[in-house]
Design a protein around this motif. Structure first.
Motif, short mmCIF file in Angstrom:
data_model
loop_
_atom_site.label_atom_id
_atom_site.label_comp_id
_atom_site.label_asym_id
_atom_site.label_seq_id
_atom_site.Cartn_x
_atom_site.Cartn_y
_atom_site.Cartn_z
N VAL A 203 0.94 -1.17 0.18
CA VAL A 203 0.06 0.05 0.07
C VAL A 203 0.94 1.23 -0.10
CG1 VAL A 203 -2.10 -1.26 1.00
CG2 VAL A 203 -0.31 -0.09 2.37
N ALA A 204 2.10 1.05 -0.11
CA ALA A 204 3.10 2.24 -0.14
C ALA A 204 2.73 3.20 -1.15
CB ALA A 204 4.44 1.97 -0.06
N ILE A 205 2.15 2.53 -2.37
CA ILE A 205 1.66 3.37 -3.44
C ILE A 205 0.75 4.31 -3.32
CG2 ILE A 205 2.58 1.64 -5.07
CD1 ILE A 205 -0.48 1.34 -5.86
N LEU A 206 0.01 4.32 -2.19
CA LEU A 206 -1.19 4.94 -2.05
C LEU A 206 -0.92 6.46 -1.28
CD1 LEU A 206 -3.66 2.08 -1.04
CD2 LEU A 206 -3.46 3.24 -3.22
N ASP A 207 -1.54 7.31 -1.36
CA ASP A 207 -1.51 8.56 -0.79
C ASP A 207 -2.50 8.77 0.16
OD1 ASP A 207 0.36 9.79 -2.51
OD2 ASP A 207 -1.15 10.71 -3.70
N ARG A 208 -3.54 7.97 0.11
CA ARG A 208 -4.48 7.77 1.32
C ARG A 208 -5.09 6.30 1.26
NH1 ARG A 208 -10.27 9.78 0.01
NH2 ARG A 208 -10.60 9.61 -2.44
N LEU A 209 -5.51 5.92 2.33
CA LEU A 209 -5.70 4.73 2.49
C LEU A 209 -7.28 4.30 3.19
CD1 LEU A 209 -2.66 3.80 4.80
CD2 LEU A 209 -2.64 3.39 2.25
N LEU B 160 7.08 11.40 6.27
CA LEU B 160 8.37 10.65 6.24
C LEU B 160 8.35 9.27 6.10
CD1 LEU B 160 10.13 13.00 8.82
CD2 LEU B 160 10.42 13.20 6.21
N PHE B 161 7.52 8.64 6.71
CA PHE B 161 7.25 7.26 6.97
C PHE B 161 6.74 6.91 5.55
CE2 PHE B 161 4.65 3.35 7.84
CZ PHE B 161 5.79 2.51 8.12
N ALA B 162 5.97 7.53 4.92
CA ALA B 162 5.31 7.40 3.41
C ALA B 162 6.58 7.22 2.30
CB ALA B 162 4.33 8.22 3.12
N ASP B 163 7.50 8.36 2.59
CA ASP B 163 8.49 8.30 1.76
C ASP B 163 9.60 7.06 1.76
OD1 ASP B 163 7.81 10.75 1.03
OD2 ASP B 163 9.31 12.00 2.06
N VAL B 164 9.69 6.63 3.14
CA VAL B 164 10.63 5.18 3.49
C VAL B 164 9.77 4.11 2.69
CG1 VAL B 164 11.41 3.89 5.28
CG2 VAL B 164 11.72 6.52 5.34
N LEU B 165 8.55 4.03 2.73
CA LEU B 165 7.89 2.96 2.52
C LEU B 165 8.04 2.94 0.88
CD1 LEU B 165 4.58 2.80 4.33
CD2 LEU B 165 6.32 1.11 4.61
N ARG B 166 7.67 4.08 0.29
CA ARG B 166 7.78 4.27 -1.14
C ARG B 166 9.10 4.01 -1.91
NH1 ARG B 166 4.12 8.83 -0.42
NH2 ARG B 166 2.14 7.93 -0.68
N GLU C 268 11.53 1.81 -0.46
CA GLU C 268 11.58 0.74 0.06
C GLU C 268 10.79 -0.45 -1.20
OE1 GLU C 268 12.89 -2.96 2.06
OE2 GLU C 268 13.57 -0.98 2.26
N ALA C 269 9.53 0.16 -1.37
CA ALA C 269 8.67 -0.50 -2.54
C ALA C 269 9.58 -0.50 -3.81
CB ALA C 269 7.26 0.11 -2.68
N GLU C 270 10.11 0.72 -4.19
CA GLU C 270 10.67 0.84 -5.39
C GLU C 270 11.94 0.15 -5.51
OE1 GLU C 270 10.54 2.67 -8.25
OE2 GLU C 270 8.50 3.52 -7.80
N ARG C 271 12.73 -0.16 -4.22
CA ARG C 271 13.74 -0.79 -4.42
C ARG C 271 13.50 -2.61 -4.26
NH1 ARG C 271 16.03 0.82 -0.17
NH2 ARG C 271 15.62 -0.86 1.49
N GLU C 272 12.48 -2.88 -3.57
CA GLU C 272 12.14 -4.30 -3.40
C GLU C 272 11.15 -4.98 -4.36
OE1 GLU C 272 13.96 -6.23 -1.32
OE2 GLU C 272 15.30 -4.59 -0.78
N ALA D 69 9.72 -3.36 -7.48
CA ALA D 69 9.66 -2.53 -8.57
C ALA D 69 8.72 -3.14 -9.76
CB ALA D 69 11.07 -2.11 -9.08
N ASP D 70 8.93 -4.41 -9.77
CA ASP D 70 8.04 -5.27 -10.70
C ASP D 70 6.76 -5.18 -10.59
OD1 ASP D 70 10.47 -5.49 -12.18
OD2 ASP D 70 10.88 -7.53 -11.57
N ALA D 71 6.47 -5.16 -9.24
CA ALA D 71 4.98 -5.60 -9.02
C ALA D 71 4.10 -4.09 -8.90
CB ALA D 71 4.91 -6.06 -7.46
N LEU D 72 4.93 -3.02 -8.77
CA LEU D 72 4.30 -1.54 -8.63
C LEU D 72 3.10 -1.48 -9.80
CD1 LEU D 72 7.25 0.52 -7.32
CD2 LEU D 72 5.24 -0.61 -6.21
N PRO D 73 3.40 -1.53 -11.16
CA PRO D 73 2.39 -1.42 -11.97
C PRO D 73 1.18 -2.32 -11.79
CG PRO D 73 4.58 -1.55 -13.05
CD PRO D 73 4.79 -1.91 -11.55
N ALA D 74 1.18 -3.21 -11.34
CA ALA D 74 0.13 -4.23 -11.19
C ALA D 74 -0.63 -3.64 -9.89
CB ALA D 74 0.29 -5.57 -10.85
#
Length: 172
Positions: free
Chosen positions: A1-7, A50-56, A58-62, A64-69
């Motif tokens: 859920v790191a891609i989301l601005d609101r949850l 700041l936590f959202a930035d860290v999550l994003r 991490e998601a980009e690094r770990e 990246a292939d799953a993010l488009p889906a």
């Protein structure tokens, strides 16, 4: 859920493919773990910036292939929920410009009638001019929005793009 601005729980479930988001969000909030409620009913949240930035990151690094889906799932959820702007944002992030452009086209008439052209223009600004010129409905919509802004030269140029597209594709 790191891609989301609101949850929200339903949104998180749709993005992750799980069914335990409500419990997870409640647990995170109770533990005061970087989750900020956005409404009194506790239906919508956001992560601390700041936590959202860290999550994003991490998601980009770990993942990246799953993010488009994940973005495609978020786009579909926001579209079904009637949040066109957020649907467009996630469709573009997923690399699905055609779907985003279609939603932009579909939103035009209602937004024009309800005097929301500035919002629509902000959404359209997320696309490059070439992508907009390739869709005559969008070119006409932009021409109209420029006309309502009093920019006659820009309106005429966008109208010409729509006419050129129609002339080039009249045999299709």
């Amino acid at each position: 859920v790191a891609i989301l601005d609101r949850l929200s729980a339903p949104l998180c479930d749709a993005v992750t493919g799980r069914d335990d988001a409500a419990e997870m969000l409640e647990r995170l909030e109770r533990a005061n773990l970087f989750l900020v409620p956005l409404d009194d009913e506790r239906r919508w949240y956001r992560f601390h910036p700041l936590f959202a930035d860290v999550l994003r990151a991490e998601a980009e690094r770990e993942q990246a292939d799953a993010l488009p889906a994940l973005h495609r799932r978020a786009a579909a959820w926001f579209d079904a929920a009637g949040s066109t702007g957020e649907a467009i944002t996630h469709a573009l992030a997923a690399g699905d410009g055609a779907r985003a452009a279609r939603w932009l086209e579909l939103a035009w008439r209602a937004m024009d009638r309800s005097f929301q052209i500035p919002t629509w223009n902000r959404w359209a600004a997320r696309f490059g001019d070439e992508a907009l010129r390739a869709r005559p409905v969008l070119a006409v919509a932009i021409a109209w929005s420029r006309l309502t802004d009093g920019d006659l030269a820009a309106a005429e140029a966008w109208w010409a793009h729509a006419e050129a597209w129609m002339a080039a594709h009249q045999d299709e």
